[in-house]
Design a protein around this motif. Structure first.
Motif, PDB file in Angstrom:
ATOM      1  N   ASN A 105       0.869  -1.168   0.000  1.00  0.00           N
ATOM      2  CA  ASN A 105       0.000   0.000   0.000  1.00  0.00           C
ATOM      3  C   ASN A 105       0.913   1.227   0.000  1.00  0.00           C
ATOM      4  OD1 ASN A 105      -1.737   2.119   0.543  1.00  0.00           O
ATOM      5  ND2 ASN A 105      -2.888   1.023   2.109  1.00  0.00           N
ATOM      6  N   HIS A 106       0.861   1.980  -1.088  1.00  0.00           N
ATOM      7  CA  HIS A 106       1.648   3.215  -1.210  1.00  0.00           C
ATOM      8  C   HIS A 106       0.779   4.336  -0.642  1.00  0.00           C
ATOM      9  CE1 HIS A 106       4.794   5.731  -2.936  1.00  0.00           C
ATOM     10  NE2 HIS A 106       3.849   6.514  -3.428  1.00  0.00           N
ATOM     11  N   TYR A 107       1.111   4.781   0.560  1.00  0.00           N
ATOM     12  CA  TYR A 107       0.283   5.711   1.334  1.00  0.00           C
ATOM     13  C   TYR A 107       0.912   7.101   1.348  1.00  0.00           C
ATOM     14  CZ  TYR A 107      -1.848   7.837   5.479  1.00  0.00           C
ATOM     15  OH  TYR A 107      -2.501   8.673   6.347  1.00  0.00           O
ATOM     16  N   THR A 108       0.137   8.088   0.930  1.00  0.00           N
ATOM     17  CA  THR A 108       0.558   9.490   1.017  1.00  0.00           C
ATOM     18  C   THR A 108      -0.434  10.196   1.921  1.00  0.00           C
ATOM     19  OG1 THR A 108       1.384   9.367  -1.256  1.00  0.00           O
ATOM     20  CG2 THR A 108       1.109  11.566  -0.312  1.00  0.00           C
ATOM     21  N   PRO A 109       0.021  10.693   3.088  1.00  0.00           N
ATOM     22  CA  PRO A 109      -0.904  11.277   4.060  1.00  0.00           C
ATOM     23  C   PRO A 109      -1.626  12.531   3.577  1.00  0.00           C
ATOM     24  CG  PRO A 109       1.370  11.411   4.848  1.00  0.00           C
ATOM     25  CD  PRO A 109       1.393  10.686   3.548  1.00  0.00           C
ATOM     26  N   ALA A 110      -1.020  13.324   2.727  1.00  0.00           N
ATOM     27  CA  ALA A 110      -1.665  14.503   2.155  1.00  0.00           C
ATOM     28  C   ALA A 110      -0.806  14.982   0.991  1.00  0.00           C
ATOM     29  CB  ALA A 110      -1.827  15.602   3.198  1.00  0.00           C
ATOM     30  N   SER A 111      -1.397  15.748   0.130  1.00  0.00           N
ATOM     31  CA  SER A 111      -0.692  16.247  -1.040  1.00  0.00           C
ATOM     32  C   SER A 111       0.588  16.965  -0.621  1.00  0.00           C
ATOM     33  CB  SER A 111      -1.609  17.201  -1.806  1.00  0.00           C
ATOM     34  OG  SER A 111      -0.963  17.668  -2.952  1.00  0.00           O
ATOM     35  N   GLY A 112       1.688  16.614  -1.290  1.00  0.00           N
ATOM     36  CA  GLY A 112       2.962  17.253  -1.006  1.00  0.00           C
ATOM     37  C   GLY A 112       3.751  16.614   0.122  1.00  0.00           C
ATOM     38  N   MET A 113       3.151  15.683   0.839  1.00  0.00           N
ATOM     39  CA  MET A 113       3.852  15.025   1.939  1.00  0.00           C
ATOM     40  C   MET A 113       4.537  13.762   1.427  1.00  0.00           C
ATOM     41  SD  MET A 113       1.274  15.605   5.144  1.00  0.00           S
ATOM     42  CE  MET A 113       2.538  15.240   6.348  1.00  0.00           C
ATOM     43  N   LYS A 114       5.530  13.291   2.170  1.00  0.00           N
ATOM     44  CA  LYS A 114       6.291  12.114   1.784  1.00  0.00           C
ATOM     45  C   LYS A 114       5.428  10.849   1.886  1.00  0.00           C
ATOM     46  CE  LYS A 114      10.401   9.480   2.604  1.00  0.00           C
ATOM     47  NZ  LYS A 114      11.486   9.137   3.450  1.00  0.00           N
ATOM     48  N   ALA A 115       5.484  10.049   0.839  1.00  0.00           N
ATOM     49  CA  ALA A 115       4.740   8.789   0.806  1.00  0.00           C
ATOM     50  C   ALA A 115       5.516   7.712   1.563  1.00  0.00           C
ATOM     51  CB  ALA A 115       4.517   8.348  -0.631  1.00  0.00           C
ATOM     52  N   THR A 116       4.776   6.738   2.074  1.00  0.00           N
ATOM     53  CA  THR A 116       5.356   5.588   2.762  1.00  0.00           C
ATOM     54  C   THR A 116       4.736   4.336   2.183  1.00  0.00           C
ATOM     55  OG1 THR A 116       5.551   6.888   4.793  1.00  0.00           O
ATOM     56  CG2 THR A 116       5.729   4.504   5.013  1.00  0.00           C
ATOM     57  N   ASP A 117       5.554   3.312   1.999  1.00  0.00           N
ATOM     58  CA  ASP A 117       5.050   2.025   1.523  1.00  0.00           C
ATOM     59  C   ASP A 117       4.871   1.079   2.691  1.00  0.00           C
ATOM     60  OD1 ASP A 117       4.964   2.801  -1.118  1.00  0.00           O
ATOM     61  OD2 ASP A 117       6.921   1.943  -1.620  1.00  0.00           O
ATOM     62  N   TYR A 118       3.717   0.429   2.717  1.00  0.00           N
ATOM     63  CA  TYR A 118       3.401  -0.554   3.747  1.00  0.00           C
ATOM     64  C   TYR A 118       3.109  -1.893   3.082  1.00  0.00           C
ATOM     65  CZ  TYR A 118       2.887   3.380   6.942  1.00  0.00           C
ATOM     66  OH  TYR A 118       3.131   4.495   7.707  1.00  0.00           O
ATOM     67  N   ALA A 119       3.841  -2.920   3.473  1.00  0.00           N
ATOM     68  CA  ALA A 119       3.542  -4.276   3.008  1.00  0.00           C
ATOM     69  C   ALA A 119       2.384  -4.800   3.849  1.00  0.00           C
ATOM     70  CB  ALA A 119       4.762  -5.172   3.168  1.00  0.00           C
ATOM     71  N   PHE A 120       1.480  -5.521   3.214  1.00  0.00           N
ATOM     72  CA  PHE A 120       0.343  -6.063   3.956  1.00  0.00           C
ATOM     73  C   PHE A 120       0.093  -7.517   3.590  1.00  0.00           C
ATOM     74  CE2 PHE A 120      -1.511  -4.324   0.086  1.00  0.00           C
ATOM     75  CZ  PHE A 120      -2.372  -5.323  -0.320  1.00  0.00           C
ATOM     76  N   ALA A 121      -0.516  -8.216   4.528  1.00  0.00           N
ATOM     77  CA  ALA A 121      -1.004  -9.578   4.313  1.00  0.00           C
ATOM     78  C   ALA A 121      -2.388  -9.638   4.950  1.00  0.00           C
ATOM     79  CB  ALA A 121      -0.074 -10.607   4.946  1.00  0.00           C
ATOM     80  N   ASP A 122      -3.389  -9.937   4.145  1.00  0.00           N
ATOM     81  CA  ASP A 122      -4.781  -9.970   4.601  1.00  0.00           C
ATOM     82  C   ASP A 122      -5.347 -11.372   4.429  1.00  0.00           C
ATOM     83  OD1 ASP A 122      -4.556  -7.216   4.962  1.00  0.00           O
ATOM     84  OD2 ASP A 122      -5.359  -6.775   2.975  1.00  0.00           O
ATOM     85  N   VAL A 123      -6.127 -11.796   5.393  1.00  0.00           N
ATOM     86  CA  VAL A 123      -6.797 -13.094   5.323  1.00  0.00           C
ATOM     87  C   VAL A 123      -8.293 -12.847   5.180  1.00  0.00           C
ATOM     88  CG1 VAL A 123      -7.312 -15.245   6.540  1.00  0.00           C
ATOM     89  CG2 VAL A 123      -5.024 -14.220   6.724  1.00  0.00           C
ATOM     90  N   TYR A 124      -8.863 -13.459   4.161  1.00  0.00           N
ATOM     91  CA  TYR A 124     -10.306 -13.397   3.919  1.00  0.00           C
ATOM     92  C   TYR A 124     -10.899 -14.769   4.181  1.00  0.00           C
ATOM     93  CZ  TYR A 124      -9.968  -8.947   1.344  1.00  0.00           C
ATOM     94  OH  TYR A 124      -9.770  -7.643   0.974  1.00  0.00           O
ATOM     95  N   LEU A 125     -12.143 -14.792   4.650  1.00  0.00           N
ATOM     96  CA  LEU A 125     -12.858 -16.064   4.745  1.00  0.00           C
ATOM     97  C   LEU A 125     -14.216 -15.942   4.102  1.00  0.00           C
ATOM     98  CD1 LEU A 125     -14.140 -15.716   8.195  1.00  0.00           C
ATOM     99  CD2 LEU A 125     -11.808 -16.426   8.172  1.00  0.00           C
TER     100      LEU A 125
END
Length: 144
Positions: A105-125
């Protein structure tokens, strides 16, 4: 007669296998769409959609080690205006009534702010005819 029976069994097996692969591809597409719906709902603060996506047993492990339940997610403050989230490297693996989705998930908190990448693992049932998110684990990716 044996040859006809053999060819019939091979043909039937091929149809069953093809139907199973088709179903798996459909599930993968459905879950990929649900991942995007989840990100969009979280960005907009759409609690009704989040309520439908998250299983009542949902638990989330955050990058800081905190754990959140479905209720915690539903009552959390909305994200700041201008926040964007973009999914990448999405992989859906199907194991019958359970799936494991992973990606970044490439997350940018607001326009012009530095983006952070978060790796995720989700389980669905699968619950009946629908899928629900049972758990999520997110870790912060190392900076390049």
């Amino acid at each position: 007669m044996k040859r006809l029976l053999f060819l019939s069994v091979i043909g039937l097996s091929t149809c069953v296998l093809a139907a199973g692969l088709h179903t798996e591809v459909q599930v993968e597409a459905t879950l990929a769409s649900m991942e995007q719906t989840w990100v969009d709902a979280a960005t907009r603060g759409d609690r009704a959609t989040l309520n439908q996506l998250l299983d009542d047993s949902f638990v989330e492990a955050m990058p800081n080690g905190a754990r959140r339940s479905k209720a915690d997610v539903l009552f959390a403050p909305t994200l700041p205006p201008g926040t964007t989230q973009t999914l990448g490297q999405l992989k859906v693996r199907v194991f019958g009534n359970i799936t494991m989705d992973s990606g970044v998930n490439h997350y940018t908190p607001a326009s012009g702010m530095k983006a952070t990448d978060y790796a995720f693992a989700d389980v669905y049932l699968r619950r009946g005819d629908s899928w629900r998110i049972a758990s999520s684990r997110t870790t912060r990716e190392a900076s390049a």
